[in-house]
Design an enzyme around this catalytic site. Structure first.
Site, PDB file in Angstrom:
ATOM      1  N   SER A 197       6.327   3.665   1.040  1.00 52.73           N
ATOM      2  CA  SER A 197       6.472   5.087   0.755  1.00 52.73           C
ATOM      3  C   SER A 197       6.056   5.386  -0.678  1.00 52.73           C
ATOM      4  O   SER A 197       6.201   4.558  -1.579  1.00 52.73           O
ATOM      5  CB  SER A 197       7.931   5.505   0.951  1.00 52.73           C
ATOM      6  N   SER A 198       5.560   6.603  -0.882  1.00 55.31           N
ATOM      7  CA  SER A 198       5.249   7.081  -2.234  1.00 55.31           C
ATOM      8  C   SER A 198       6.446   7.770  -2.885  1.00 55.31           C
ATOM      9  O   SER A 198       6.398   8.080  -4.080  1.00 55.31           O
ATOM     10  CB  SER A 198       4.075   8.060  -2.182  1.00 55.31           C
ATOM     11  N   ARG A 249      14.995   5.364   4.992  1.00 55.77           N
ATOM     12  CA  ARG A 249      13.617   5.466   5.444  1.00 55.77           C
ATOM     13  C   ARG A 249      13.554   5.177   6.940  1.00 55.77           C
ATOM     14  O   ARG A 249      14.309   4.349   7.472  1.00 55.77           O
ATOM     15  CB  ARG A 249      12.785   4.437   4.683  1.00 55.77           C
ATOM     16  N   ASN A 288       7.007  13.240   6.917  1.00 62.54           N
ATOM     17  CA  ASN A 288       5.651  12.777   6.633  1.00 62.54           C
ATOM     18  C   ASN A 288       4.674  13.949   6.599  1.00 62.54           C
ATOM     19  O   ASN A 288       4.741  14.742   5.668  1.00 62.54           O
ATOM     20  CB  ASN A 288       5.188  11.685   7.597  1.00 62.54           C
ATOM     21  N   GLU A 347       6.049   9.073  10.760  1.00 59.91           N
ATOM     22  CA  GLU A 347       6.090   8.125   9.652  1.00 59.91           C
ATOM     23  C   GLU A 347       5.315   6.847   9.922  1.00 59.91           C
ATOM     24  O   GLU A 347       4.963   6.118   8.992  1.00 59.91           O
ATOM     25  CB  GLU A 347       7.545   7.776   9.330  1.00 59.91           C
ATOM     26  N   THR A 349      11.680  13.339   4.011  1.00 56.32           N
ATOM     27  CA  THR A 349      10.401  13.741   4.585  1.00 56.32           C
ATOM     28  C   THR A 349      10.375  13.603   6.096  1.00 56.32           C
ATOM     29  O   THR A 349      11.187  12.885   6.683  1.00 56.32           O
ATOM     30  CB  THR A 349       9.278  12.871   3.983  1.00 56.32           C
ATOM     31  N   GLY A 395       4.574  15.202  -2.135  1.00 57.32           N
ATOM     32  CA  GLY A 395       3.165  15.145  -2.487  1.00 57.32           C
ATOM     33  C   GLY A 395       2.431  13.886  -2.094  1.00 57.32           C
ATOM     34  O   GLY A 395       1.359  13.613  -2.619  1.00 57.32           O
ATOM     35  N   THR A 430       7.115  16.718   2.548  1.00 56.01           N
ATOM     36  CA  THR A 430       8.249  16.092   1.875  1.00 56.01           C
ATOM     37  C   THR A 430       9.010  17.119   1.031  1.00 56.01           C
ATOM     38  O   THR A 430       8.521  18.204   0.751  1.00 56.01           O
ATOM     39  CB  THR A 430       7.793  14.884   1.011  1.00 56.01           C
TER      40      THR A 430
END
Length: 606
Positions: free
Chosen positions: A479-480, A121, A428, A447, A426, A505, A408
């Site tokens: 983060s998702s 990340r 973002n 990000e 990603t 998403g 992403t």
């Protein structure tokens, strides 16, 4: 012999007249895949589970990425070699979603032996200060966290792929990088989704980015070749020298200069000091199977484990008449309520602990999860305002309004040795920050927008501020992203990978992945149906359920209204890439790969 299904939209994307051995190899791989059945699903040939060698499955968001992965596998590579090849090709072919100027997560699960989570990340530059992003009234200035030099976090993409390759790769690194460099030099056809993304953010792109993604001052249209020679040179340097070619030297200097010119604070030291986290995955029981997913700074993994633990007690409380498989309306109601509650947990507890947790108890307290579980009404919708207060169990409160963005990318792969990798990455928002480093061709992320800067505001995804997610130099934003490997058995006897799944998403990632797993692992749906069926999403605030628009989603919307939910119809979202091990009646096994019909991807299996 392979069985491959192309994307339903019928895009004709092929490398043309490249005059390069790598391109020819990729074309040969494409030609060797039979076209007898067309679509977006691939079923491999049957094999005895104890002798899976030589069988594999791949699902990615772009045909050329899948072809690169298959090429790596056919030439003796591991699932990780295939991941590196596919991910780098995605960085060229789908810059609206991912790229070497971004970052990501990966879960690697061998057929036997310990699994590993890789966190690459992006991190906040060392000089990050919250006040740089706020106006005099203490409110977030969205442009600074989204389309400004301050929006750029330190990229982890190349460092992450390198760390994965060093541990699990079989082929030379340079070979895994080759296809992407060739594609960037010779060009890749712009897909409709990429063309739409470029047009949507055109005015926010820097002149260097407009020169790359435009022609004669206008955004590239679908079908036109995107040629990226400066990125090709950067990828070639990375192929030859590894991550040092990105994090040091001319490329690093070019990135620093581009960020500084746009008002940012990222430094050469920030790049040189970037480090990948290699940790134990977040683990839990999901419907009798061991689930392996990402610990913090992912919120999605913990949300998934929390959601899935509620379904069995809710069904038991509701009585036999509300069996999920026999009562689809009740299943939709339960899904919406689980999603709502998972976001209450996320807003209250998720952040970058710096010490990734191996169990959900270490992230979301058992008392908090129990109170949310017990507040479920099997006959009617809850209200977000009426949920148990998380402050009582050590959390914080929040509020938000929604927005939606597609971004992403995800890759799911299982190789012939049974090694599975689930990786989401990603930049973002669409095309990240829109800042492109002039000499290296690196498109940079935004990000920093995933941090919570002020309790008065939300980020671009409509997600509420969290005190646990404040920007500090060296921190990683929540983060998702929710890459998952679900094993065939429980933790005591996992028996190897069974389902590999993930999606892009934004905040809808965890809810989408949870829906696919719920439908396949709990109610027995076929993977293809679980991926293609209309989706719902609830993120607690606003207090409404999103349901995908179109006639196919009408029944789902009506089911939810019947329980008292406020329903908002939205365009299709997410782009699931999934691989599943299926067992036939004769005891033979075969891999099934599925690429979401909402996207432009390709699935392949042998």
């Amino acid at each position: 012999m392979f069985v491959v299904f192309r994307i339903a939209v019928g895009l004709m994307l092929a490398l043309t007249a490249l005059g390069c051995s790598s391109a020819l190899q990729l074309a040969e791989t494409l030609d060797s895949l039979p076209e007898s059945r067309q679509g977006r699903v691939a079923m491999g040939h049957p094999f005895v589970p104890q002798a899976a060698h030589g069988h594999f499955a791949v699902a990615t968001a772009h045909p050329d990425a899948t072809r690169a992965a298959v090429s790596a596998l056919r030439r003796g590579g591991s699932a990780i070699d295939a991941l590196v090849a596919a991910s780098l090709v995605l960085s060229v072919a789908t810059p609206q979603s991912t790229g070497i100027g971004g970052g990501g997560f990966a879960i690697v699960a061998p057929a036997d032996g310990p699994a590993t989570a890789f966190d690459f990340r992006e991190v906040a530059p060392s000089a990050t200060q919250v006040t740089d992003y706020l106006d005099p009234d203490g409110r977030l200035v969205a442009a600074r966290s989204q389309h400004h030099g301050l929006a750029v976090a330190v990229p982890g993409y190349i460092a992450g792929l390198w760390a994965l390759h060093q541990k699990y790769g079989k082929r030379p690194w340079a070979e895994d990088c080759q296809d992407a460099a060739v594609l960037a030099q010779s060009g890749v056809a712009v897909t409709p989704q990429l063309a739409s993304a470029i047009a949507a953010v055109w005015s926010r792109l820097t002149p260097a980015a407009q020169a790359t993604f435009g022609r004669e001052g206008k955004p590239l249209a679908a079908g036109v070749l995107l040629q990226w020679p400066k990125l090709a040179a950067t990828l070639s340097a990375i192929a030859a020298s590894g991550p040092s070619a990105f994090y040091q030297g001319p490329v690093a200097a070019d990135i620093v200069a581009a960020v500084a010119a746009a008002g940012g604070k990222l430094t050469a030291a920030d790049l040189a000091n970037y480090a990948v986290r290699e940790v134990i995955p977040l683990q839990g029981d999901v419907f009798g199977r061991q689930a392996l997913t990402m610990p913090s700074p992912s919120a999605g993994g913990a949300q998934l484990l929390a959601m899935t633990e509620w379904f069995a007690p809710w069904q038991a409380r509701s009585g036999a008449k509300h069996s999920y498989s026999a009562a689809p309306a009740f299943a939709s109601h339960a899904l919406a309520e689980a999603m709502r509650r998972s976001f209450a947990l996320r807003f209250a507890f998720s952040g970058d602990s710096g010490k990734p947790e191996a169990t959900v108890d270490a992230i979301y307290p058992a008392a908090a999860r129990a109170s949310l579980r017990d507040s479920f009404d099997p006959a009617a919708a809850s209200t977000t305002a009426g949920l148990p207060r998380m402050e009582a169990v050590g959390g914080t409160g929040s509020g938000a309004k929604p927005e939606a963005h597609e971004n992403t990318s995800h890759v799911s792969i299982v190789d012939g040795d049974g090694v599975a990798v689930s990786s989401t990455h990603t930049v973002n928002l669409l095309l990240g920050s829109g800042i492109l480093a002039i000499n290296s061709g690196v498109l940079l992320n935004n990000e920093m927008d995933d941090f919570s800067f002020s309790s008065k505001d939300v980020n671009a995804f409509g997600l509420a501020a969290s005190q646990h997610n404040r920007p500090v130099g060296g921190a990683r934003p929540v983060s998702s992203m929710t890459p998952v490997v679900l094993m065939r058995g429980p933790a005591a006897n996992p028996k190897g990978p069974w389902l590999v799944v993930g999606s892009p998403g934004g905040p809808r990632i965890a809810t989408t992945v949870a829906q696919v797993i719920f439908r396949v692992a709990y109610t027995g749906w076929q993977l293809d149906d679980a991926v293609s069926t209309p989706r719902l999403h609830h993120q607690a605030v606003p207090d409404q359920v999103w349901v995908e628009s179109g006639t196919a989603g009408d029944e789902l919307a009506n089911q939810l209204r019947g329980y008292g939910h406020t329903v908002e119809r939205k365009g299709p979202w997410c782009n699931v890439q999934a691989v599943q091990l299926q067992t036939r009646e004769d005891g033979a096994a075969q891999w099934l790969a599925v690429s979401d019909p909402r996207g432009e991807g390709l699935a392949a299996a042998r």
